[in-house]
Scaffold this motif. Structure first.
Motif, PDB file in Angstrom:
ATOM      1  N   THR A   6      -8.190  25.451 -25.955  1.00  0.00           N
ATOM      2  CA  THR A   6      -8.288  26.908 -25.934  1.00  0.00           C
ATOM      3  C   THR A   6      -9.191  27.293 -24.771  1.00  0.00           C
ATOM      4  N   ASP A   7      -8.773  28.260 -23.970  1.00  0.00           N
ATOM      5  CA  ASP A   7      -9.480  28.550 -22.724  1.00  0.00           C
ATOM      6  C   ASP A   7      -9.507  30.059 -22.480  1.00  0.00           C
ATOM      7  N   VAL A   8     -10.698  30.583 -22.179  1.00  0.00           N
ATOM      8  CA  VAL A   8     -10.866  31.974 -21.739  1.00  0.00           C
ATOM      9  C   VAL A   8     -11.574  31.936 -20.394  1.00  0.00           C
ATOM     10  N   ARG A   9     -11.021  32.629 -19.403  1.00  0.00           N
ATOM     11  CA  ARG A   9     -11.624  32.612 -18.070  1.00  0.00           C
ATOM     12  C   ARG A   9     -11.648  34.026 -17.499  1.00  0.00           C
ATOM     13  N   TYR A  10     -12.783  34.381 -16.918  1.00  0.00           N
ATOM     14  CA  TYR A  10     -12.932  35.672 -16.254  1.00  0.00           C
ATOM     15  C   TYR A  10     -13.452  35.441 -14.838  1.00  0.00           C
ATOM     16  N   ILE A  11     -12.728  35.980 -13.855  1.00  0.00           N
ATOM     17  CA  ILE A  11     -13.124  35.874 -12.453  1.00  0.00           C
ATOM     18  C   ILE A  11     -13.550  37.259 -11.976  1.00  0.00           C
ATOM     19  N   ASN A  12     -14.797  37.356 -11.523  1.00  0.00           N
ATOM     20  CA  ASN A  12     -15.368  38.621 -11.063  1.00  0.00           C
ATOM     21  C   ASN A  12     -15.628  38.566  -9.561  1.00  0.00           C
ATOM     22  N   ARG A  13     -15.498  39.690  -8.915  1.00  0.00           N
ATOM     23  CA  ARG A  13     -15.876  39.807  -7.496  1.00  0.00           C
ATOM     24  C   ARG A  13     -16.853  40.966  -7.338  1.00  0.00           C
ATOM     25  N   ILE A  14     -17.984  40.670  -6.740  1.00  0.00           N
ATOM     26  CA  ILE A  14     -19.022  41.667  -6.496  1.00  0.00           C
ATOM     27  C   ILE A  14     -19.271  41.700  -4.993  1.00  0.00           C
ATOM     28  N   MET A  49     -15.612  33.000 -27.679  1.00  0.00           N
ATOM     29  CA  MET A  49     -15.750  32.606 -26.281  1.00  0.00           C
ATOM     30  C   MET A  49     -15.849  33.837 -25.379  1.00  0.00           C
ATOM     31  N   ARG A  50     -15.089  34.847 -25.688  1.00  0.00           N
ATOM     32  CA  ARG A  50     -15.166  36.071 -24.885  1.00  0.00           C
ATOM     33  C   ARG A  50     -16.522  36.749 -25.066  1.00  0.00           C
ATOM     34  N   GLU A  51     -17.038  36.770 -26.283  1.00  0.00           N
ATOM     35  CA  GLU A  51     -18.368  37.341 -26.511  1.00  0.00           C
ATOM     36  C   GLU A  51     -19.434  36.556 -25.747  1.00  0.00           C
ATOM     37  N   ARG A  52     -19.298  35.238 -25.709  1.00  0.00           N
ATOM     38  CA  ARG A  52     -20.248  34.426 -24.966  1.00  0.00           C
ATOM     39  C   ARG A  52     -20.152  34.729 -23.473  1.00  0.00           C
ATOM     40  N   LYS A  53     -18.932  34.937 -22.987  1.00  0.00           N
ATOM     41  CA  LYS A  53     -18.754  35.297 -21.574  1.00  0.00           C
ATOM     42  C   LYS A  53     -19.526  36.565 -21.249  1.00  0.00           C
ATOM     43  N   ASN A  54     -19.452  37.566 -22.119  1.00  0.00           N
ATOM     44  CA  ASN A  54     -20.189  38.805 -21.891  1.00  0.00           C
ATOM     45  C   ASN A  54     -21.697  38.546 -21.803  1.00  0.00           C
ATOM     46  N   HIS A  55     -22.179  37.715 -22.702  1.00  0.00           N
ATOM     47  CA  HIS A  55     -23.605  37.397 -22.730  1.00  0.00           C
ATOM     48  C   HIS A  55     -24.018  36.711 -21.425  1.00  0.00           C
ATOM     49  N   VAL A  56     -23.221  35.755 -20.998  1.00  0.00           N
ATOM     50  CA  VAL A  56     -23.538  35.012 -19.781  1.00  0.00           C
ATOM     51  C   VAL A  56     -23.456  35.928 -18.557  1.00  0.00           C
ATOM     52  N   PHE A  57     -22.470  36.805 -18.520  1.00  0.00           N
ATOM     53  CA  PHE A  57     -22.351  37.740 -17.397  1.00  0.00           C
ATOM     54  C   PHE A  57     -23.617  38.580 -17.269  1.00  0.00           C
ATOM     55  N   GLU A  58     -24.075  39.130 -18.388  1.00  0.00           N
ATOM     56  CA  GLU A  58     -25.288  39.957 -18.350  1.00  0.00           C
ATOM     57  C   GLU A  58     -26.496  39.142 -17.899  1.00  0.00           C
ATOM     58  N   ALA A  59     -26.548  37.872 -18.309  1.00  0.00           N
ATOM     59  CA  ALA A  59     -27.670  37.026 -17.914  1.00  0.00           C
ATOM     60  C   ALA A  59     -27.666  36.733 -16.418  1.00  0.00           C
ATOM     61  N   CYS A  60     -26.493  36.830 -15.792  1.00  0.00           N
ATOM     62  CA  CYS A  60     -26.348  36.437 -14.388  1.00  0.00           C
ATOM     63  C   CYS A  60     -26.517  37.585 -13.402  1.00  0.00           C
ATOM     64  N   ILE A  61     -26.458  38.834 -13.864  1.00  0.00           N
ATOM     65  CA  ILE A  61     -26.523  39.960 -12.936  1.00  0.00           C
ATOM     66  C   ILE A  61     -27.864  40.668 -13.032  1.00  0.00           C
ATOM     67  N   THR A  62     -28.181  41.437 -11.990  1.00  0.00           N
ATOM     68  CA  THR A  62     -29.416  42.211 -11.957  1.00  0.00           C
ATOM     69  C   THR A  62     -29.123  43.671 -12.298  1.00  0.00           C
ATOM     70  N   GLN A  63     -30.186  44.449 -12.440  1.00  0.00           N
ATOM     71  CA  GLN A  63     -30.028  45.871 -12.717  1.00  0.00           C
ATOM     72  C   GLN A  63     -29.301  46.582 -11.586  1.00  0.00           C
ATOM     73  N   LYS A  64     -29.462  46.091 -10.372  1.00  0.00           N
ATOM     74  CA  LYS A  64     -28.780  46.701  -9.226  1.00  0.00           C
ATOM     75  C   LYS A  64     -27.271  46.578  -9.366  1.00  0.00           C
ATOM     76  N   THR A  65     -26.811  45.448  -9.860  1.00  0.00           N
ATOM     77  CA  THR A  65     -25.363  45.289 -10.109  1.00  0.00           C
ATOM     78  C   THR A  65     -24.921  46.209 -11.229  1.00  0.00           C
ATOM     79  N   ARG A  66     -25.693  46.284 -12.306  1.00  0.00           N
ATOM     80  CA  ARG A  66     -25.317  47.157 -13.431  1.00  0.00           C
ATOM     81  C   ARG A  66     -25.144  48.601 -12.957  1.00  0.00           C
TER      82      ARG A  66
END
Length: 248
Positions: free
Chosen positions: A130-138, A227-244
């Protein structure tokens, strides 16, 4: 940590759900796959037929013999809008949505509807992965630093000679034991030729290798939710307030 559930300008360029399967009888599965493809062609555009190519060399006393063969592995389709892509094959099912992303609930519902049809026709015995993948570009302006936008990045020591890279690639593999998954984080950036900003990729891939009998299918979708909920958590951990602030 506060988890933001929705961003108006979400940087997602592609979201992917992938389910790998095992079947009991390959020949029956091939016939079923061809039947499914004919049904899908009335709703989707065929993008590609996927074959597995095999090549072998036999060295004999009097000659060297070459053999090649190929067999059908699957079909790739896209929707009329070209926003949704689907691959159906003998070994699994993949459904993805490209930008603009229309939210997890819509994406999951569409994927499950197509999976249900795939399952009913292919009749897999097990779901093996089972696999969930999200690719983001900033996009990070050249005048800013990558670390102004991300909390995860490759860093050179201060005394590194000529320490001014034109790009980087970083990969982390982090077990998520509480949800029985492996998280692979890829972070990369480069400066395109028409340089106005660095193109920064933040790619999260969560994989669960637990096998599920097809009768346990609902548990697979529960696992996808985790897995999708974990992805959200990890995304928030990886970005700064400037990105938000940039993507709200």
């Amino acid at each position: 940590m506060t988890i933001q559930s929705y961003y108006d300008k979400a940087p997602i360029v592609e979201a992917i759900i992938d389910l790998r399967i095992s079947t009991d009888v390959e020949q029956d599965s091939l016939a079923a796959l061809n039947s499914l493809a004919k049904i899908l062609e009335s709703e989707f555009a065929l993008q590609a037929v996927i074959h597995q190519q095999n090549f072998s060399i036999h060295v004999e006393p009097t000659a060297t013999r070459h053999e090649s063969s190929h067999k059908l592995e699957g079909y790739r389709f896209f929707s009329s809008s070209k926003l949704n892509l689907m691959t159906v094959g003998l070994t699994g099912f993949t459904y993805s949505r490209v930008r603009p992303y229309n939210g997890w609930e819509n994406f999951r519902t569409e994927a499950r509807q197509q999976w249900d049809r795939y399952r009913d026709i292919l009749k897999p015995a097990k779901i093996t992965r089972t696999d969930v993948r999200y690719i983001n570009r900033i996009d990070v302006p050249i005048s800013d630093r990558v670390e102004d936008y991300l909390r995860i990045f490759a860093q050179l020591p201060p005394d590194f000679p000529q320490g001014n890279p034109d790009g980087s690639f970083l990969q982390l593999q982090i077990p998520q034991r509480d949800i029985e998954s492996m998280l692979v984080v890829n972070q990369a950036w480069h400066i395109p030729e028409t340089a106005g900003a660095r193109e920064v990729i933040l790619d999260f891939d969560l994989v669960c290798q637990l096998p599920y009998d097809i009768q346990q299918e609902d548990e697979v979708w529960v696992q996808l939710e985790k897995m999708r909920e974990r992805k959200n958590h990890v995304f928030e951990a990886c970005i700064t307030q400037k990105t938000r602030e940039a993507i709200l």
